[in-house]
Write a protein that holds these residues in place. Structure first.
Motif, PDB file in Angstrom:
ATOM      1  N   ASP A 142      -7.867  10.986   7.477  1.00 44.33           N
ATOM      2  CA  ASP A 142      -7.452  11.931   6.449  1.00 44.33           C
ATOM      3  C   ASP A 142      -7.372  11.300   5.055  1.00 44.33           C
ATOM      4  N   ASN A 143      -7.366   9.982   4.996  1.00 44.47           N
ATOM      5  CA  ASN A 143      -7.263   9.280   3.720  1.00 44.47           C
ATOM      6  C   ASN A 143      -8.582   9.430   2.953  1.00 44.47           C
ATOM      7  N   PRO A 144      -8.584  10.117   1.800  1.00 46.10           N
ATOM      8  CA  PRO A 144      -9.831  10.352   1.063  1.00 46.10           C
ATOM      9  C   PRO A 144     -10.538   9.065   0.643  1.00 46.10           C
ATOM     10  N   ALA A 145      -9.793   8.059   0.228  1.00 46.68           N
ATOM     11  CA  ALA A 145     -10.414   6.799  -0.195  1.00 46.68           C
ATOM     12  C   ALA A 145     -11.107   6.119   0.984  1.00 46.68           C
ATOM     13  N   HIS A 146     -10.457   6.139   2.139  1.00 53.09           N
ATOM     14  CA  HIS A 146     -11.040   5.524   3.334  1.00 53.09           C
ATOM     15  C   HIS A 146     -12.291   6.295   3.765  1.00 53.09           C
ATOM     16  N   LEU A 147     -12.214   7.602   3.732  1.00 53.98           N
ATOM     17  CA  LEU A 147     -13.350   8.440   4.120  1.00 53.98           C
ATOM     18  C   LEU A 147     -14.542   8.231   3.196  1.00 53.98           C
ATOM     19  N   ILE A 148     -14.289   8.184   1.906  1.00 53.36           N
ATOM     20  CA  ILE A 148     -15.368   7.984   0.936  1.00 53.36           C
ATOM     21  C   ILE A 148     -15.997   6.607   1.115  1.00 53.36           C
ATOM     22  N   GLY A 149     -15.169   5.590   1.326  1.00 51.33           N
ATOM     23  CA  GLY A 149     -15.699   4.244   1.557  1.00 51.33           C
ATOM     24  C   GLY A 149     -16.539   4.174   2.824  1.00 51.33           C
ATOM     25  N   PHE A 150     -16.060   4.801   3.888  1.00 52.29           N
ATOM     26  CA  PHE A 150     -16.778   4.825   5.162  1.00 52.29           C
ATOM     27  C   PHE A 150     -18.147   5.484   5.000  1.00 52.29           C
ATOM     28  N   LEU A 151     -18.159   6.665   4.399  1.00 53.03           N
ATOM     29  CA  LEU A 151     -19.421   7.397   4.228  1.00 53.03           C
ATOM     30  C   LEU A 151     -20.369   6.676   3.281  1.00 53.03           C
TER      31      LEU A 151
END
Length: 129
Positions: free
Chosen positions: A67-76
């Protein structure tokens, strides 16, 4: 993985100032997932493809509920860069960025080591045949 247009808009707007090159459009998780498998199918030998496909599945499953937007953006972002490298065949002989390695957790270093061991094992099995 919960993806929303808002997160993707934030990702593209965050890097946009006049001094940097235009940011790449960030793909949503499902199209990126499909793109990765397509890139493996077209650009990797069968042994590497099998190992890579298993790794993609495991990573996307492990990050399904982030759910963490920063983590999701980094992952993608990292997976999209990986797809671009595979599609461009610029990955052959490429070394890991030391800066990225220094930012990895102990668990990530362990995963990287396990991946290296699996690759070496496949390579040795291929030589014996």
């Amino acid at each position: 993985m919960k993806s929303s247009g808002r997160l993707l808009a934030i990702a593209s707007a965050a890097a946009g100032n006049g001094l940097r090159p235009a940011p790449m459009a960030l793909l949503p998780p499902i199209p990126l997932y499909r793109r990765l498998f397509r890139a493996h199918r077209k650009h990797l030998p069968s042994e590497m493809r099998l190992l890579g496909d298993q790794y993609i599945k495991a990573e996307f499953r492990a990050h399904r509920n982030v759910d963490n937007p920063a983590h999701l953006i980094g992952f993608l972002t990292e997976w999209q860069l990986y797809a671009q490298k595979i599609e461009g065949d610029s990955w052959v002989g490429d070394k890991l960025d030391p800066e990225k390695v220094s930012k990895m957790s102990d668990q990530q270093i362990g995963q990287l080591y396990e991946l290296m061991q699996a690759i070496r094992k496949k390579d040795e099995e291929g030589r014996e045949e």
